[in-house]
Scaffold this motif. Structure first.
Motif, PDB file in Angstrom:
ATOM      1  N   GLU A   6       0.761  -1.265   0.128  1.00 41.97           N
ATOM      2  CA  GLU A   6       0.481  -0.074  -0.249  1.00 41.97           C
ATOM      3  C   GLU A   6       1.098   1.308  -0.148  1.00 41.97           C
ATOM      4  O   GLU A   6       0.234   2.142  -0.872  1.00 41.97           O
ATOM      5  CB  GLU A   6      -0.962  -0.012   1.311  1.00 41.97           C
ATOM      6  CG  GLU A   6      -2.211   0.940   1.530  1.00 41.97           C
ATOM      7  CD  GLU A   6      -2.754   0.557  -0.324  1.00 41.97           C
ATOM      8  OE1 GLU A   6      -4.087   1.403  -0.430  1.00 41.97           O
ATOM      9  OE2 GLU A   6      -3.065  -0.857  -0.202  1.00 41.97           O
ATOM     10  N   GLN A  91      -4.249  -4.573 -14.675  1.00 43.63           N
ATOM     11  CA  GLN A  91      -4.448  -5.020 -13.791  1.00 43.63           C
ATOM     12  C   GLN A  91      -3.638  -5.846 -13.427  1.00 43.63           C
ATOM     13  O   GLN A  91      -3.113  -6.513 -14.603  1.00 43.63           O
ATOM     14  CB  GLN A  91      -6.108  -6.068 -14.168  1.00 43.63           C
ATOM     15  CG  GLN A  91      -5.664  -6.672 -12.574  1.00 43.63           C
ATOM     16  CD  GLN A  91      -7.462  -7.891 -12.764  1.00 43.63           C
ATOM     17  OE1 GLN A  91      -7.837  -7.663 -13.385  1.00 43.63           O
ATOM     18  NE2 GLN A  91      -8.116  -8.336 -11.525  1.00 43.63           N
ATOM     19  N   ASN A  94      -1.596 -11.509  -9.262  1.00 46.00           N
ATOM     20  CA  ASN A  94      -1.680 -11.732  -8.125  1.00 46.00           C
ATOM     21  C   ASN A  94      -0.048 -12.916  -8.107  1.00 46.00           C
ATOM     22  O   ASN A  94       0.211 -12.436  -7.250  1.00 46.00           O
ATOM     23  CB  ASN A  94      -2.632 -12.564  -7.533  1.00 46.00           C
ATOM     24  CG  ASN A  94      -3.801 -12.268  -7.447  1.00 46.00           C
ATOM     25  OD1 ASN A  94      -3.566 -10.995  -6.706  1.00 46.00           O
ATOM     26  ND2 ASN A  94      -5.056 -13.661  -7.293  1.00 46.00           N
ATOM     27  N   LEU A  97       1.720  -9.288  -7.750  1.00 46.09           N
ATOM     28  CA  LEU A  97       1.924  -8.955  -6.629  1.00 46.09           C
ATOM     29  C   LEU A  97       2.476  -9.407  -5.751  1.00 46.09           C
ATOM     30  O   LEU A  97       2.993  -9.162  -4.679  1.00 46.09           O
ATOM     31  CB  LEU A  97       0.115  -8.654  -6.236  1.00 46.09           C
ATOM     32  CG  LEU A  97      -0.747  -7.351  -7.571  1.00 46.09           C
ATOM     33  CD1 LEU A  97      -1.589  -8.213  -6.524  1.00 46.09           C
ATOM     34  CD2 LEU A  97       0.145  -6.481  -6.795  1.00 46.09           C
ATOM     35  N   ASN A 324      -3.747   4.392  -9.205  1.00 45.84           N
ATOM     36  CA  ASN A 324      -3.758   3.067  -8.877  1.00 45.84           C
ATOM     37  C   ASN A 324      -5.023   3.128  -7.913  1.00 45.84           C
ATOM     38  O   ASN A 324      -4.591   3.482  -6.929  1.00 45.84           O
ATOM     39  CB  ASN A 324      -2.498   2.256  -8.475  1.00 45.84           C
ATOM     40  CG  ASN A 324      -1.525   2.538  -7.151  1.00 45.84           C
ATOM     41  OD1 ASN A 324      -2.194   2.709  -6.095  1.00 45.84           O
ATOM     42  ND2 ASN A 324      -0.960   4.276  -8.062  1.00 45.84           N
ATOM     43  N   TRP A 325      -4.931   1.655  -7.498  1.00 50.51           N
ATOM     44  CA  TRP A 325      -5.939   1.740  -6.620  1.00 50.51           C
ATOM     45  C   TRP A 325      -6.001  -0.385  -6.330  1.00 50.51           C
ATOM     46  O   TRP A 325      -5.800  -0.929  -6.803  1.00 50.51           O
ATOM     47  CB  TRP A 325      -7.256   2.035  -6.869  1.00 50.51           C
ATOM     48  CG  TRP A 325      -7.833   0.971  -7.487  1.00 50.51           C
ATOM     49  CD1 TRP A 325      -9.764   0.803  -7.040  1.00 50.51           C
ATOM     50  CD2 TRP A 325      -8.111   1.229  -9.078  1.00 50.51           C
ATOM     51  NE1 TRP A 325      -9.759   0.927  -8.792  1.00 50.51           N
ATOM     52  CE2 TRP A 325      -9.650   1.132  -9.772  1.00 50.51           C
ATOM     53  CE3 TRP A 325      -7.341   2.384 -10.203  1.00 50.51           C
ATOM     54  CZ2 TRP A 325      -9.355   0.853 -11.551  1.00 50.51           C
ATOM     55  CZ3 TRP A 325      -8.086   2.097 -11.374  1.00 50.51           C
ATOM     56  CH2 TRP A 325      -8.817   1.500 -11.997  1.00 50.51           C
ATOM     57  N   ARG A 326      -6.800  -0.733  -4.910  1.00 48.70           N
ATOM     58  CA  ARG A 326      -6.839  -1.892  -4.895  1.00 48.70           C
ATOM     59  C   ARG A 326      -8.477  -2.477  -4.480  1.00 48.70           C
ATOM     60  O   ARG A 326      -8.811  -1.825  -3.896  1.00 48.70           O
ATOM     61  CB  ARG A 326      -6.124  -2.007  -3.750  1.00 48.70           C
ATOM     62  CG  ARG A 326      -6.140  -3.536  -3.166  1.00 48.70           C
ATOM     63  CD  ARG A 326      -5.207  -4.305  -3.970  1.00 48.70           C
ATOM     64  NE  ARG A 326      -4.866  -5.931  -2.859  1.00 48.70           N
ATOM     65  CZ  ARG A 326      -5.957  -6.976  -3.424  1.00 48.70           C
ATOM     66  NH1 ARG A 326      -6.502  -6.853  -4.496  1.00 48.70           N
ATOM     67  NH2 ARG A 326      -5.432  -8.375  -3.154  1.00 48.70           N
ATOM     68  N   THR A 327      -8.760  -3.195  -4.870  1.00 49.47           N
ATOM     69  CA  THR A 327     -10.155  -3.595  -4.794  1.00 49.47           C
ATOM     70  C   THR A 327      -9.504  -5.428  -4.067  1.00 49.47           C
ATOM     71  O   THR A 327      -8.713  -6.068  -4.459  1.00 49.47           O
ATOM     72  CB  THR A 327     -11.196  -4.088  -6.235  1.00 49.47           C
ATOM     73  OG1 THR A 327     -10.468  -4.836  -7.139  1.00 49.47           O
ATOM     74  CG2 THR A 327     -10.989  -2.431  -6.598  1.00 49.47           C
ATOM     75  N   ARG A 331      -5.021  -4.956  -7.871  1.00 50.50           N
ATOM     76  CA  ARG A 331      -4.860  -3.917  -8.929  1.00 50.50           C
ATOM     77  C   ARG A 331      -4.297  -3.624  -9.049  1.00 50.50           C
ATOM     78  O   ARG A 331      -4.161  -4.198 -10.270  1.00 50.50           O
ATOM     79  CB  ARG A 331      -3.253  -3.774  -7.415  1.00 50.50           C
ATOM     80  CG  ARG A 331      -2.971  -2.299  -7.291  1.00 50.50           C
ATOM     81  CD  ARG A 331      -1.110  -1.735  -5.945  1.00 50.50           C
ATOM     82  NE  ARG A 331      -1.777  -2.509  -5.213  1.00 50.50           N
ATOM     83  CZ  ARG A 331      -2.239  -1.529  -4.575  1.00 50.50           C
ATOM     84  NH1 ARG A 331      -2.261  -0.052  -4.477  1.00 50.50           N
ATOM     85  NH2 ARG A 331      -2.352  -1.737  -2.807  1.00 50.50           N
TER      86      ARG A 331
END
Length: 359
Positions: A6, A91, A94, A97, A324-327, A331
């Motif tokens: 984050e 996107q 995973n 990430l 950018n953002w996370r759901t 991400r």
């Protein structure tokens, strides 16, 4: 400092470092910036001037006791342009990430002296993700400006813009010339005569642009060039006979007979389907009055003034933004921009369409 996913993506300094590093390779050169500079427009629809006078009219010689003649500035032809909306979303899966999380763990476990190297490893890994959103709108404008320079027309079709819309459709009032098959054997002489005929109304041209294929086929491959001008090349005759002549060697000939220098355009842009698109079309020779031929008009996107909660924004040149953002789905990174090229004096550009001549 303890780093997390984050804080990595929401730290503007780190994200800016990633952006800066994504712009260092030769393969990612922004081609349109050779010809246009950014200029802001406060309205999405703006007046575009199409007939800017580039020469200065000679002054009048008058009798010392007579009145000076009243001059008027020539009127400028005008039209209206509208910025185009550009945007894509990417996107991060995973697996990527997880790898970033592993690199972050190494950074947090490293001694202070080793943390710089560990942070560089993180930045190097995510550079390609940022590179995509940083350069994507520029690459689209590379295609549009290349089409306008080589054909005077630019459009975006669904085949070239998957999942997008067919929106952009531009045509410039350039001078178009179509030689016939009868001009092929004496093409260099034909080209010289045409340019000389254009000078009274269009002025001097600083450069002739063409693709490498056009250069090889219509300049080097011209029978007139081979037979008539190889003597001027003297020591380069062997290379000429072998088809290995360069644009620099050809320019030695052209400068001697009053033709503008040749610039070969090899620029390519990658498309969504994995293929590459040639920016400048084959069978075209474009004469430009100078390198800088207009502005890339930009308008500030609405989302910048009314940001979406939960997104972290980074502002770039030309009003472009990335976020950018996370759901729970992963991400995401995206960009937005509102741009359109505005050629200052398209009526001072001449394009030779050789498709008919070449058959």
């Amino acid at each position: 400092m303890k780093l997390t996913l984050e804080t990595l993506f929401n730290n503007t300094e780190v994200f800016k470092a990633v952006i800066d590093r994504s712009m260092v390779t030769r393969d990612d050169e922004i081609f349109w910036k050779r010809y246009l500079d950014f200029e802001e427009t406060k309205s999405r629809v703006f007046k575009a001037y199409l007939g800017t006078v580039t020469g200065v009219t000679a002054g009048s010689i008058i009798d010392r006791n007579s009145n000076k003649p009243l001059r008027q500035r020539k009127s400028l032809g005008s039209g209206y342009g509208e910025v185009a909306y550009l945007g894509d979303r990417y996107q991060m899966d995973n697996d990527r990430l997880d790898m970033i999380k592993s690199l972050i763990d190494k950074f947090n476990a490293a001694r202070p002296a080793d943390q710089v190297a560990a942070l560089n490893a993180i930045i190097d890994y995510i550079v390609d993700d940022v590179r995509q959103i940083r350069l994507a709108p520029h690459k689209r404008m590379d295609i549009v400006v290349g089409d306008l320079r080589s054909d005077g027309i630019a459009s975006v079709a669904l085949a070239d813009n998957p999942q997008g819309i067919t929106l952009l459709d531009m045509e410039l009032p350039v001078k178009k010339i179509k030689p016939t098959t009868g001009d092929k054997d004496n093409f260099i002489t034909y080209l010289k005569k045409q340019i000389e005929a254009l000078r009274p109304t269009m002025g001097r041209f600083s450069v002739m642009e063409m693709s490498r294929s056009t250069f090889t086929k219509n300049i080097v491959g011209s029978s007139e060039f081979k037979s008539t001008y190889k003597m001027i090349m003297s020591g380069a005759q062997v290379a000429l006979a072998g088809g290995l002549i360069t644009d620099a060697m050809a320019n030695q000939v052209f400068s001697g007979i009053g033709l503008p220098p040749i610039r070969i355009i090899d620029d390519m842009v990658a498309l969504e389907d994995g293929t590459n698109k040639q920016v400048f079309k084959d069978d075209r020779i474009t004469l430009l009055p100078q390198d800088k031929i207009g502005k890339m008009m930009w308008h500030e996107p609405y989302e910048i003034s009314d940001p979406v909660p939960g997104k972290t924004y980074t502002r770039l040149d030309g009003g472009m933004w990335t976020s950018n953002w996370r759901t729970d789905e992963g991400r995401f990174m995206e960009y937005g921009a509102e741009w359109i090229p505005n050629f200052t004096a398209p009526n001072k550009i001449a394009i030779f369409d050789l498709s008919t001549m070449n058959g």
